[in-house]
Design a protein around this motif. Structure first.
Motif, PDB file in Angstrom:
ATOM      1  N   PRO A 181       5.558 -11.254   8.733  1.00 56.87           N
ATOM      2  CA  PRO A 181       4.410 -11.084   8.610  1.00 56.87           C
ATOM      3  C   PRO A 181       3.231 -11.066  10.043  1.00 56.87           C
ATOM      4  N   GLY A 182       2.529 -10.796   9.511  1.00 58.40           N
ATOM      5  CA  GLY A 182       1.553 -10.321  10.442  1.00 58.40           C
ATOM      6  C   GLY A 182       1.269  -8.751  10.481  1.00 58.40           C
ATOM      7  N   ALA A 183       2.541  -7.832   9.541  1.00 60.69           N
ATOM      8  CA  ALA A 183       2.487  -5.921   9.712  1.00 60.69           C
ATOM      9  C   ALA A 183       1.396  -5.872   9.307  1.00 60.69           C
ATOM     10  N   VAL A 184       1.513  -4.987   9.348  1.00 59.78           N
ATOM     11  CA  VAL A 184       0.026  -4.221   9.288  1.00 59.78           C
ATOM     12  C   VAL A 184       0.047  -2.370   8.481  1.00 59.78           C
ATOM     13  N   LEU A 185      -0.533  -2.705   6.964  1.00 56.22           N
ATOM     14  CA  LEU A 185      -0.756  -1.376   6.660  1.00 56.22           C
ATOM     15  C   LEU A 185      -2.030  -0.997   6.526  1.00 56.22           C
ATOM     16  N   VAL A 186      -1.526   0.796   6.544  1.00 57.47           N
ATOM     17  CA  VAL A 186      -3.319   1.063   6.644  1.00 57.47           C
ATOM     18  C   VAL A 186      -3.309   1.967   5.578  1.00 57.47           C
ATOM     19  N   ALA A 187      -4.254   1.900   4.460  1.00 60.58           N
ATOM     20  CA  ALA A 187      -4.453   3.279   3.750  1.00 60.58           C
ATOM     21  C   ALA A 187      -5.395   3.872   3.760  1.00 60.58           C
ATOM     22  N   ASP A 188      -4.671   5.525   3.474  1.00 59.55           N
ATOM     23  CA  ASP A 188      -5.731   6.441   4.107  1.00 59.55           C
ATOM     24  C   ASP A 188      -6.091   6.598   2.421  1.00 59.55           C
ATOM     25  N   ASN A 189      -7.634   7.131   2.033  1.00 62.42           N
ATOM     26  CA  ASN A 189      -7.839   7.634   0.714  1.00 62.42           C
ATOM     27  C   ASN A 189      -7.737   6.338   0.239  1.00 62.42           C
ATOM     28  N   ALA A 190      -8.158   5.489   0.205  1.00 61.04           N
ATOM     29  CA  ALA A 190      -7.375   4.134  -0.928  1.00 61.04           C
ATOM     30  C   ALA A 190      -7.888   4.259  -1.971  1.00 61.04           C
ATOM     31  N   ASP A 191      -9.380   4.546  -1.525  1.00 59.97           N
ATOM     32  CA  ASP A 191     -10.679   4.396  -2.934  1.00 59.97           C
ATOM     33  C   ASP A 191     -10.105   5.844  -4.298  1.00 59.97           C
ATOM     34  N   ASP A 192      -8.764   6.174  -3.487  1.00 59.14           N
ATOM     35  CA  ASP A 192      -7.981   7.084  -4.740  1.00 59.14           C
ATOM     36  C   ASP A 192      -6.570   6.240  -5.194  1.00 59.14           C
ATOM     37  N   ALA A 193      -7.155   5.352  -5.074  1.00 64.25           N
ATOM     38  CA  ALA A 193      -5.352   3.819  -5.085  1.00 64.25           C
ATOM     39  C   ALA A 193      -5.787   2.728  -5.576  1.00 64.25           C
ATOM     40  N   ASP A 195      -4.958   0.856  -7.677  1.00 61.00           N
ATOM     41  CA  ASP A 195      -4.776   0.076  -8.529  1.00 61.00           C
ATOM     42  C   ASP A 195      -3.168  -0.384  -6.977  1.00 61.00           C
ATOM     43  N   TYR A 196      -3.305   0.146  -6.391  1.00 67.88           N
ATOM     44  CA  TYR A 196      -2.942  -0.543  -4.991  1.00 67.88           C
ATOM     45  C   TYR A 196      -3.371  -1.281  -4.337  1.00 67.88           C
ATOM     46  N   LEU A 197      -5.187  -1.054  -3.770  1.00 63.73           N
ATOM     47  CA  LEU A 197      -6.163  -1.963  -3.860  1.00 63.73           C
ATOM     48  C   LEU A 197      -5.993  -3.028  -5.153  1.00 63.73           C
ATOM     49  N   ALA A 198      -6.153  -3.411  -6.086  1.00 61.74           N
ATOM     50  CA  ALA A 198      -5.768  -3.985  -6.902  1.00 61.74           C
ATOM     51  C   ALA A 198      -4.654  -5.321  -6.407  1.00 61.74           C
ATOM     52  N   ARG A 199      -4.073  -5.023  -6.315  1.00 63.19           N
ATOM     53  CA  ARG A 199      -2.450  -5.631  -5.228  1.00 63.19           C
ATOM     54  C   ARG A 199      -3.454  -6.147  -4.165  1.00 63.19           C
ATOM     55  N   VAL A 200      -3.037  -5.071  -3.641  1.00 67.48           N
ATOM     56  CA  VAL A 200      -3.042  -6.151  -2.014  1.00 67.48           C
ATOM     57  C   VAL A 200      -4.790  -6.594  -1.945  1.00 67.48           C
ATOM     58  N   ARG A 201      -5.335  -6.651  -2.731  1.00 67.52           N
ATOM     59  CA  ARG A 201      -6.622  -7.147  -2.869  1.00 67.52           C
ATOM     60  C   ARG A 201      -6.364  -8.452  -3.480  1.00 67.52           C
ATOM     61  N   ALA A 202      -5.697  -8.931  -4.445  1.00 69.95           N
ATOM     62  CA  ALA A 202      -5.643  -9.945  -5.506  1.00 69.95           C
ATOM     63  C   ALA A 202      -6.178 -11.558  -4.036  1.00 69.95           C
ATOM     64  N   PRO A 203      -6.525 -12.338  -4.879  1.00 75.77           N
ATOM     65  CA  PRO A 203      -6.434 -13.467  -5.047  1.00 75.77           C
ATOM     66  C   PRO A 203      -5.424 -14.315  -4.601  1.00 75.77           C
ATOM     67  N   GLY A 204      -5.272 -15.689  -4.137  1.00 75.37           N
ATOM     68  CA  GLY A 204      -3.651 -15.866  -3.392  1.00 75.37           C
ATOM     69  C   GLY A 204      -2.667 -15.331  -2.990  1.00 75.37           C
ATOM     70  N   GLY A 205      -2.569 -13.634  -2.946  1.00 77.66           N
ATOM     71  CA  GLY A 205      -1.537 -12.903  -3.214  1.00 77.66           C
ATOM     72  C   GLY A 205      -0.924 -13.268  -1.454  1.00 77.66           C
ATOM     73  N   SER A 206       0.081 -11.693  -1.073  1.00 77.10           N
ATOM     74  CA  SER A 206       0.436 -12.320  -0.353  1.00 77.10           C
ATOM     75  C   SER A 206      -0.401 -11.229   1.204  1.00 77.10           C
ATOM     76  N   TYR A 207      -1.097 -10.949   0.809  1.00 82.23           N
ATOM     77  CA  TYR A 207      -1.533 -10.296   1.865  1.00 82.23           C
ATOM     78  C   TYR A 207      -3.875 -10.505   1.791  1.00 82.23           C
ATOM     79  N   VAL A 208      -3.876  -9.654   2.818  1.00 83.08           N
ATOM     80  CA  VAL A 208      -5.846 -10.078   3.581  1.00 83.08           C
ATOM     81  C   VAL A 208      -5.756  -8.475   3.641  1.00 83.08           C
TER      82      VAL A 208
END
Ligand SMILES: C[S@@+](CC[C@H](N)C(=O)[O-])C[C@H]1O[C@@H](n2cnc3c(N)ncnc32)[C@H](O)[C@@H]1O
Length: 222
Positions: A181-193, A195-208
């Motif tokens: 908990p509190g771990a940080v992920l940094v995704a470079d060129n995330a606009d090319d990913a 499906d990843y963005l949809a996952r980490v931005r999903a409302p009610g998910g495990s990430y902010v």
């Protein structure tokens, strides 16, 4: 203490970023001159056949994070007190140097780098030696989906995603059970990913998650 300010590390990073601009420059210029359709077609090939793209077209290229993203990685790793870091996509090790400097300044630990190409992995190790940071880094060769399938620390503090963009969701899935908990992920060129963005931005998910500039997505495991 900031290892990035040590004269040998500072000079090495300066030289490596200059060399990256020199080597990658012509390809970047060709990309910039392409029509949106040509660029989209190249990107789509890079997504669907990432082994060929990274094994041929991009084999000699550095493709580093920007110097600003490098400092962002260092700052986030220091803020987290990170001692266990995983990097997807090491290339010649520019981002790895920033992450390793932070781990060293946090008191020690490990950065696990991953690189498909064995020549690039060897160059990354040599650069880390030059920076005096090799003792806190393990660069694993081959596909990260294989090399990260075991011997990953129980609790990971920070992840950099910078390999094949279409694999970001799979790498996230692989590492998710290890993210503290509190771990940080940094995704470079995330606009090319997307499906990843949809996952980490999903409302009610495990990430902010939020975009930092046009290319970088910073995500915190809640
Ligand atoms: C954008 S570059 C990484 C740049 C590096 N993070 C830096 O800042 O210097 C992407 C690298 O990821 C590697 N890569 C791509 N797919 C990979 C995979 N499945 N496993 C391991 N490495 C991969 C490529 O060979 C390439 O060197």
């Amino acid at each position: 203490m900031n290892t990035l300010h040590e004269p040998n590390v500072k000079a090495l990073l300066h030289d490596l970023f200059e060399e990256a601009a020199r080597v990658d420059g012509p390809v970047r210029a060709r990309l910039a001159a392409m029509s949106p359709e040509e660029r989209a077609s190249l990107l789509s090939r890079a997504h669907s056949d990432w082994r060929t793209f990274y094994g041929t077209t991009a084999r000699e290229l550095y493709l580093p994070v920007s110097p600003e993203t490098g400092v962002l990685l260092y700052a986030l790793a220091r803020a987290r007190g990170a001692r266990a870091v995983v990097e997807f996509g090491t290339s010649f090790g520019l981002s790895t140097i920033h992450l390793a400097a932070a781990v060293r300044d946090n008191g020690g630990g490990v950065v696990i780098g991953t690189e498909l190409d064995s020549k690039k992995a060897a160059r990354a190790r040599a650069n880390l030696e030059k920076a005096g940071l090799a003792d806190v880094v393990e660069v694993r060769e081959g596909d990260a989906l294989v090399s990260l399938s075991d011997r990953v620390p129980e609790s990971v503090d920070l992840v950099l995603l910078d390999g094949a963009k279409s694999l970001y969701p799979a790498v996230l899935e692989l590492l998710a059970p290890r993210l503290r908990p509190g771990a940080v992920l940094v995704a470079d060129n995330a606009d090319d990913a997307p499906d990843y963005l949809a996952r980490v931005r999903a409302p009610g998910g495990s990430y902010v998650s939020f975009a930092v500039g046009p290319e970088v997505e910073v995500t915190v495991r809640t």
